[in-house]
Design an enzyme around this catalytic site. Structure first.
Site, PDB file in Angstrom:
ATOM      1  N   ASP A 109       1.139  -5.012   0.646  1.00 11.33           N
ATOM      2  CA  ASP A 109       0.422  -6.432   0.871  1.00 11.33           C
ATOM      3  C   ASP A 109       1.348  -7.435   1.096  1.00 11.33           C
ATOM      4  O   ASP A 109       0.953  -8.647   1.542  1.00 11.33           O
ATOM      5  CB  ASP A 109      -0.538  -6.376  -0.086  1.00 11.33           C
ATOM      6  CG  ASP A 109      -0.115  -6.724  -1.564  1.00 11.33           C
ATOM      7  OD1 ASP A 109       1.105  -7.008  -1.828  1.00 11.33           O
ATOM      8  OD2 ASP A 109      -0.640  -6.414  -2.758  1.00 11.33           O
ATOM      9  N   HIS A 124       6.519   1.739  -0.089  1.00 10.27           N
ATOM     10  CA  HIS A 124       5.426   2.342   0.842  1.00 10.27           C
ATOM     11  C   HIS A 124       5.490   1.633   2.166  1.00 10.27           C
ATOM     12  O   HIS A 124       4.404   1.887   2.668  1.00 10.27           O
ATOM     13  CB  HIS A 124       4.462   2.565  -0.186  1.00 10.27           C
ATOM     14  CG  HIS A 124       4.368   3.696  -1.305  1.00 10.27           C
ATOM     15  ND1 HIS A 124       3.452   3.622  -1.964  1.00 10.27           N
ATOM     16  CD2 HIS A 124       5.230   4.653  -1.389  1.00 10.27           C
ATOM     17  CE1 HIS A 124       3.827   4.742  -3.036  1.00 10.27           C
ATOM     18  NE2 HIS A 124       5.001   5.202  -2.449  1.00 10.27           N
ATOM     19  N   CYS A 135       8.934   7.010  19.150  1.00  7.64           N
ATOM     20  CA  CYS A 135      10.417   6.635  18.951  1.00  7.64           C
ATOM     21  C   CYS A 135      10.784   5.977  17.705  1.00  7.64           C
ATOM     22  O   CYS A 135      12.055   5.637  17.457  1.00  7.64           O
ATOM     23  CB  CYS A 135      10.689   5.845  20.249  1.00  7.64           C
ATOM     24  SG  CYS A 135       9.982   4.222  20.137  1.00  7.64           S
ATOM     25  N   THR A 194       0.430  -0.153 -12.126  1.00  5.93           N
ATOM     26  CA  THR A 194       0.792   1.154 -11.450  1.00  5.93           C
ATOM     27  C   THR A 194      -0.041   2.146 -12.171  1.00  5.93           C
ATOM     28  O   THR A 194       0.277   2.215 -13.641  1.00  5.93           O
ATOM     29  CB  THR A 194       2.087   1.601 -10.969  1.00  5.93           C
ATOM     30  OG1 THR A 194       2.081   2.925 -10.246  1.00  5.93           O
ATOM     31  CG2 THR A 194       3.241   1.617 -11.954  1.00  5.93           C
TER      32      THR A 194
HETATM   33  P1  OAD Z   1      -3.717   2.946  -8.322  1.00  2.00           P
HETATM   34  O1  OAD Z   1      -4.577   2.450  -7.605  1.00  2.00           O
HETATM   35  O2  OAD Z   1      -3.311   4.285  -8.467  1.00  2.00           O
HETATM   36  O3  OAD Z   1      -3.469   2.101  -9.786  1.00  2.00           O
HETATM   37  C1  OAD Z   1      -3.531   1.008 -10.150  1.00  2.00           C
HETATM   38  C2  OAD Z   1      -3.358   0.493 -11.622  1.00  2.00           C
HETATM   39  O4  OAD Z   1      -3.507  -0.783 -11.710  1.00  2.00           O
HETATM   40  C3  OAD Z   1      -4.323   1.487 -12.470  1.00  2.00           C
HETATM   41  O5  OAD Z   1      -3.369   2.024 -13.522  1.00  2.00           O
HETATM   42  C4  OAD Z   1      -5.148   0.073 -13.097  1.00  2.00           C
HETATM   43  O6  OAD Z   1      -5.474   0.370 -14.667  1.00  2.00           O
HETATM   44  C5  OAD Z   1      -4.079  -0.929 -12.999  1.00  2.00           C
HETATM   45  N1  OAD Z   1      -4.652  -2.147 -12.975  1.00  2.00           N
HETATM   46  C6  OAD Z   1      -5.891  -2.786 -12.318  1.00  2.00           C
HETATM   47  N2  OAD Z   1      -6.244  -3.926 -12.467  1.00  2.00           N
HETATM   48  C7  OAD Z   1      -4.962  -4.475 -13.040  1.00  2.00           C
HETATM   49  C8  OAD Z   1      -4.754  -5.753 -13.500  1.00  2.00           C
HETATM   50  N3  OAD Z   1      -5.525  -6.701 -13.327  1.00  2.00           N
HETATM   51  N4  OAD Z   1      -3.205  -5.857 -13.874  1.00  2.00           N
HETATM   52  C9  OAD Z   1      -2.557  -4.838 -14.106  1.00  2.00           C
HETATM   53  N5  OAD Z   1      -2.930  -3.656 -13.715  1.00  2.00           N
HETATM   54  C10 OAD Z   1      -4.242  -3.485 -13.308  1.00  2.00           C
HETATM   55  O7  OAD Z   1      -2.251   2.024  -7.730  1.00  2.00           O
HETATM   56  P2  OAD Z   1      -0.733   2.353  -7.409  1.00  2.00           P
HETATM   57  O8  OAD Z   1      -0.168   2.899  -8.816  1.00  2.00           O
HETATM   58  O9  OAD Z   1       0.017   1.382  -6.867  1.00  2.00           O
HETATM   59  O10 OAD Z   1       0.091   4.888  -1.797  1.00  2.00           O
HETATM   60  O11 OAD Z   1      -0.891   3.815  -6.512  1.00  2.00           O
HETATM   61  C11 OAD Z   1       0.273   4.286  -5.937  1.00  2.00           C
HETATM   62  C12 OAD Z   1       0.066   4.699  -4.563  1.00  2.00           C
HETATM   63  O12 OAD Z   1      -1.104   5.570  -4.351  1.00  2.00           O
HETATM   64  C13 OAD Z   1      -0.018   3.547  -3.639  1.00  2.00           C
HETATM   65  O13 OAD Z   1       0.966   2.747  -3.228  1.00  2.00           O
HETATM   66  C14 OAD Z   1      -0.851   4.175  -2.426  1.00  2.00           C
HETATM   67  C15 OAD Z   1      -1.848   4.965  -3.232  1.00  2.00           C
HETATM   68  O14 OAD Z   1      -2.410   5.953  -2.617  1.00  2.00           O
HETATM   69  C16 OAD Z   1       0.170   5.430  -0.610  1.00  2.00           C
HETATM   70  O15 OAD Z   1      -1.028   4.878   0.089  1.00  2.00           O
HETATM   71  C17 OAD Z   1       1.265   6.229  -0.157  1.00  2.00           C
END
Ligand code: OAD
Length: 250
Positions: A109, A124, A135, A194
């Site tokens: 983002d 990512h 290409c 994450t």
């Molecule tokens: P997720 O959606 O899997 O996880 C988000 C995390 O953020 C969860 O553990 C929530 O508890 C936490 N969360 C929610 N609100 C929050 C806040 N205000 N402060 C801190 N934490 C909070 O997202 P990612 O771990 O980024 O990949 O997912 C990894 C990858 O899976 C992404 O990059 C994407 C996705 O599919 C691709 O598209 C390749």
């Protein structure tokens, strides 16, 4: 007055950060949640409503590029209207304190860069960049025109796609190698927002611990990372990170 159960962990996290000049940070969708950008997993996560197989694989794009573009344009639009939040800004301040700093984000983002973080790597990809599906030529642009009439094309004639890493694709090796090299000399690793389930990024907390770094997690929910880090702050990033900074002396 009741003591906030998080206060001790926040103090400990601050001590770790006070004692180092080399910080590694890894962020995920949760850090942008307070900016109004949906996460992938959890109660209102995108993968509850949409299918990975239809929208986020090379096969999905080959089968129905218009559908994939429509979904990415919708997300681009949400992101363009969003602003970096207190957590993104706190990480900018942390970077300024450090001699060495690397922020590896799984987010596409651009909000870390918009907040002002300098040393950020997008493992990512970036939702505002396009890449030729044949290409590989890349193009930056924030134009979010409708894709109903025509799909964006490369000068070579093939369809352009979002320059993001889809399921089944390999992450950029130069970014991965840079992260591993940085971890060899860093003092602290901070994991923020994450779920820690998407590989290979999910392997980084374990690597950091094996290298002897002090590790901190910030997440309102427990994750597999919570079980292995030294300090787990169970709070939203937009509250926890500024709070940790408050305990740091200048
Ligand atoms: P997720 O959606 O899997 O996880 C988000 C995390 O953020 C969860 O553990 C929530 O508890 C936490 N969360 C929610 N609100 C929050 C806040 N205000 N402060 C801190 N934490 C909070 O997202 P990612 O771990 O980024 O990949 O997912 C990894 C990858 O899976 C992404 O990059 C994407 C996705 O599919 C691709 O598209 C390749």
């Amino acid at each position: 007055m009741a003591i906030d159960p998080n206060e001790n962990v926040i103090r400990r996290a601050a001590e770790f950060l006070q004692d180092t000049d080399s910080l590694f940070v890894m962020t995920g969708a949760g850090i942008s949640a307070e900016s109004g950008i949906p996460t992938f997993r959890g109660a209102n996560g995108l993968w509850r409503k949409y299918s990975v197989q239809d929208l986020a694989t090379p096969h999905a794009f080959a089968r129905n590029p218009a559908l994939v573009w429509e979904w990415y344009r919708w997300r681009q639009d949400i992101i363009l209207r969003a602003k970096p939040n207190a957590a993104h800004h706190a990480l900018v301040r942390l970077e300024r304190r450090m001699e060495n700093f690397l922020l590896l984000t799984q987010n596409v983002d651009d909000l870390h860069r918009r907040a002002g973080t300098r040393n950020v790597r997008e493992i990512h990809g970036n939702i505002f960049r396009k890449k030729c599906s044949r290409c590989g030529a890349k193009r930056d642009s924030k134009d979010v025109r409708s894709v109903k009439d025509s799909l964006p094309r490369c000068t070579c004639g093939a369809l352009l796609r979002p320059d993001v890493v889809w399921f089944g694709e390999i992450i950029p090796s130069e970014i991965w190698n840079e992260a591993l090299t940085f971890l060899r000399t860093a003092g602290v690793a901070l994991f923020c927002g994450t779920s820690g389930v998407v590989w290979p990024a999910a392997g980084i907390p374990e690597i950091a611990i094996r290298q002897g770094l002090k590790t901190i997690e910030v997440n309102p929910e427990p994750t597999p990372i919570s079980e292995i880090v030294h300090v787990s702050v169970r709070a939203k990033a937009g509250t926890a990170l500024p709070e940790i900074l408050r305990f740091l002396s200048h």
